[in-house]
Design an enzyme around this catalytic site. Structure first.
Site, PDB file in Angstrom:
ATOM      1  N   ARG A  86       0.837  -1.193   0.000  1.00 11.80           N
ATOM      2  CA  ARG A  86       0.000   0.000   0.000  1.00 11.80           C
ATOM      3  C   ARG A  86       0.872   1.242   0.000  1.00 11.80           C
ATOM      4  NH1 ARG A  86      -2.246   1.322   5.124  1.00 11.80           N
ATOM      5  NH2 ARG A  86      -2.080  -0.913   5.540  1.00 11.80           N
ATOM      6  N   SER A  88      -8.629   0.146  -0.334  1.00 10.61           N
ATOM      7  CA  SER A  88      -9.468  -0.155   0.825  1.00 10.61           C
ATOM      8  C   SER A  88     -10.115   1.116   1.367  1.00 10.61           C
ATOM      9  CB  SER A  88      -8.644  -0.877   1.888  1.00 10.61           C
ATOM     10  OG  SER A  88      -9.433  -1.318   2.956  1.00 10.61           O
ATOM     11  N   HIS A  89      -9.831   1.442   2.642  1.00  6.37           N
ATOM     12  CA  HIS A  89     -10.447   2.592   3.293  1.00  6.37           C
ATOM     13  C   HIS A  89      -9.497   3.783   3.359  1.00  6.37           C
ATOM     14  CE1 HIS A  89      -8.095   0.485   6.320  1.00  6.37           C
ATOM     15  NE2 HIS A  89      -8.017   1.629   6.971  1.00  6.37           N
ATOM     16  N   LYS A  99      -4.023  -6.475  -2.337  1.00  6.76           N
ATOM     17  CA  LYS A  99      -4.271  -7.527  -1.359  1.00  6.76           C
ATOM     18  C   LYS A  99      -4.135  -8.856  -2.081  1.00  6.76           C
ATOM     19  CE  LYS A  99      -7.388  -4.869   1.636  1.00  6.76           C
ATOM     20  NZ  LYS A  99      -8.768  -4.753   2.184  1.00  6.76           N
ATOM     21  N   ASP A 133     -16.662  -0.245   3.615  1.00 12.93           N
ATOM     22  CA  ASP A 133     -15.480   0.527   3.253  1.00 12.93           C
ATOM     23  C   ASP A 133     -15.287   0.473   1.737  1.00 12.93           C
ATOM     24  OD1 ASP A 133     -14.688  -2.143   3.162  1.00 12.93           O
ATOM     25  OD2 ASP A 133     -12.655  -1.725   3.854  1.00 12.93           O
ATOM     26  N   ASP A 145     -13.538  -1.154  -0.412  1.00 17.31           N
ATOM     27  CA  ASP A 145     -13.538  -2.414  -1.158  1.00 17.31           C
ATOM     28  C   ASP A 145     -14.505  -3.427  -0.573  1.00 17.31           C
ATOM     29  OD1 ASP A 145     -11.948  -2.812   1.125  1.00 17.31           O
ATOM     30  OD2 ASP A 145     -10.630  -4.234   0.118  1.00 17.31           O
ATOM     31  N   ASP A 194     -14.920  -5.122   2.147  1.00 23.93           N
ATOM     32  CA  ASP A 194     -14.634  -6.297   2.974  1.00 23.93           C
ATOM     33  C   ASP A 194     -14.901  -6.029   4.458  1.00 23.93           C
ATOM     34  OD1 ASP A 194     -12.436  -4.687   3.518  1.00 23.93           O
ATOM     35  OD2 ASP A 194     -10.927  -6.181   2.958  1.00 23.93           O
ATOM     36  N   ARG A 195     -15.281  -4.781   4.797  1.00 24.03           N
ATOM     37  CA  ARG A 195     -15.619  -4.435   6.179  1.00 24.03           C
ATOM     38  C   ARG A 195     -17.033  -3.881   6.231  1.00 24.03           C
ATOM     39  NH1 ARG A 195     -11.958  -0.556   9.066  1.00 24.03           N
ATOM     40  NH2 ARG A 195     -12.025   0.639   7.130  1.00 24.03           N
ATOM     41  N   HIS A 198     -13.980  -6.195  10.064  1.00 23.26           N
ATOM     42  CA  HIS A 198     -13.779  -7.423   9.300  1.00 23.26           C
ATOM     43  C   HIS A 198     -14.491  -8.559  10.031  1.00 23.26           C
ATOM     44  CE1 HIS A 198     -10.669  -5.985   6.487  1.00 23.26           C
ATOM     45  NE2 HIS A 198     -10.199  -5.272   7.497  1.00 23.26           N
TER      46      HIS A 198
END
Length: 464
Positions: A18, A107-108, A117, A246, A248, A250-251, A333
């Site tokens: 990242r 992501s966030h 990822k 978020d 992407d 995933d949360r 998550h």
């Protein structure tokens, strides 16, 4: 051996790669990652990888360079296109001919950030694996080849699999639910649209258009300010609850019918109760930041709680090690392995939240109201010299071993006493220490924070 590529060391993180696009991260990095990851996969017997990307403005360019690198090292690539990270994980987990996956995603993080990822064989690729990529790329330790590329449509199949989270529940039992969904202009927006069109009940959607500028609010549902639009929607339309995701997806974040935030450990407690009704004695993994009431509640319901290190890759790995059916952390998550693949998926968590309210026979607002009223701090984060980050926490741990303190040291130190508990740990991704405390009383919380400060002072540090 090929001419190598040096990654900026700051982008090789514990759980992913990242950086800031145009400064520490660019297409050359994406290409080098492709060459290196393909080499690792080939040497492990793999031959095909799935690749997806999120809605950030820089993601298509990085995805193109990544695929070019993968092909140049002889790996076949199945490109699944724009979508949430869980869709990439689904593509990797559900296809027998796919050996790994990479999602281009920030992501966030702020909109000028991006990253990658990775997953191999259903297992997270993190920690030493990521550092190994850096070492291999630096010397050009790359296989040569000419992989084949295909486009693979998985979007509809992924959404259909999400709907299966309601299996066994009659549509009539769900028909009365009224739910708000805030996609935050992230990559999950189109999936939210299709998903809600297939679900029973009434669904009100916010910001499902993918826009890498995030014009309405930043897509991080763990920050309460980012839930303001969702709260307003729930209040205006008198909805049962609302969910947010978020960048992407995933949360998950959630608010009840009164607008109260349901934090990550509180969501996990609801999912655990629902799980243990159907799978008595199941193991549930949660991170060290989670409330004592979560661990106590799992045990009271006959489950086996496991406290483990913070970090989604670490939680997922611990679940695989222990055979846990459920796991999660404060950051939102949540991992379901009872009848799903075991990876973190905010959209699937939202579907399972619908299912839980029906199976438990209580609204989300009722469940939130029944939770013990605790006094706690947010996650306190403060900068520290990198050379002192882990050393300071170890000094605290060593001092505590000379006392009768009840200490869990799986990730920093978590100390329990008559006032409650406090935590001090070193971040794996930033040069900061983090602290948290929880008590039954305001006075107890003040004393716990004082103990954190006292230990920091003994190591020549202070929260500033």
């Amino acid at each position: 051996m090929s001419v190598g590529h040096g990654f900026d060391p700051s982008i090789l993180r514990e759980y992913d790669i990242r950086g800031v696009v145009g400064q520490t991260l660019g297409p050359k990095d994406a290409y080098a990652l492709g060459r290196t990851f393909a080499t690792v996969l080939r040497r492990g017997g793999g031959s095909r990888i799935a690749v997806g990307y999120d809605g950030r403005l820089s993601s298509p360019v990085l995805e193109e360079a990544l695929v070019e690198g993968l092909l140049a090292s002889g790996i076949d690539v199945a490109r699944i296109g724009l979508g949430p990270t869980p869709m990439l994980n689904f593509a990797e987990a559900s296809a027998q001919d796919v050996d790994g996956g990479i999602q281009v995603t920030g992501s966030h993080n702020p909109r000028d950030h991006n990253g990658f990822k990775m997953v191999v064989g259903g297992r997270p690729f993190f920690g030493a694996d990521i550092q190994r990529l850096g070492a291999m790329a630096a010397v050009g330790d790359w296989e040569e080849g000419s992989g084949r590329c295909e486009s693979r449509a998985v979007f509809s199949a992924y959404v259909d699999r999400l709907v299966e989270g309601l299996a066994g529940i009659a549509d009539g039992d769900l028909a009365g639910l009224r739910i708000g969904w805030d996609a935050g202009n992230g990559a999950g927006g189109p999936a939210v649209e299709l998903l809600t069109s297939k679900l029973p009940g009434e669904h009100h959607l916010l910001f499902t258009e993918v826009d890498g500028c995030f014009p309405h609010h930043h897509p991080d549902p763990t920050i309460e300010a980012n839930l303001a639009d969702l709260k307003a929607l729930v209040a205006r339309d008198k909805l049962d609850f609302g969910v947010a995701f978020d960048g992407d997806a995933d949360r998950i974040g959630a608010v009840d019918g009164t607008g109260r935030v349901i934090w990550g450990d509180q969501l996990l407690s609801i999912f655990a109760e629902d799980l243990l009704l159907r799978h008595p004695g199941a193991t549930v993994v949660a991170d060290v930041k989670a409330s004592r009431t979560l661990f106590d509640g799992i045990a009271r319901l006959g489950g086996y709680p496991v406290m483990w290190k913070s970090g989604h890759s670490l939680i997922k790995s611990k679940m695989q090690e222990t055979g846990a059916a459920l796991g999660g952390e404060m950051s939102g998550h949540v991992f379901f392995a009872d009848d799903y693949f075991g990876f973190d998926d905010g959209l699937y968590a939202a579907v399972r939240l619908m299912a839980a309210t029906v199976r438990l026979g209580r609204s989300l607002t009722e469940m939130r109201s029944a939770m013990p009223a605790m006094f706690d701090t947010p996650e306190l984060r403060f900068p520290v010299d990198p050379a002192r980050k882990f050393a300071a926490v170890e000094e605290v741990r060593m001092r505590l071993t000379e006392t009768d303190a009840r200490v869990v040291d799986v990730d920093g130190v978590r100390v329990t006493d008559d006032d409650g508990w406090w935590l001090l740990r070193a971040s794996n991704t930033q040069d900061v220490l983090t602290a948290r405390a929880e008590s039954d009383t305001a006075e107890g919380l003040e004393r716990l924070v004082g103990r954190i400060d006292a230990q920091l002072a003994l190591s020549g540090l202070a929260r500033a």
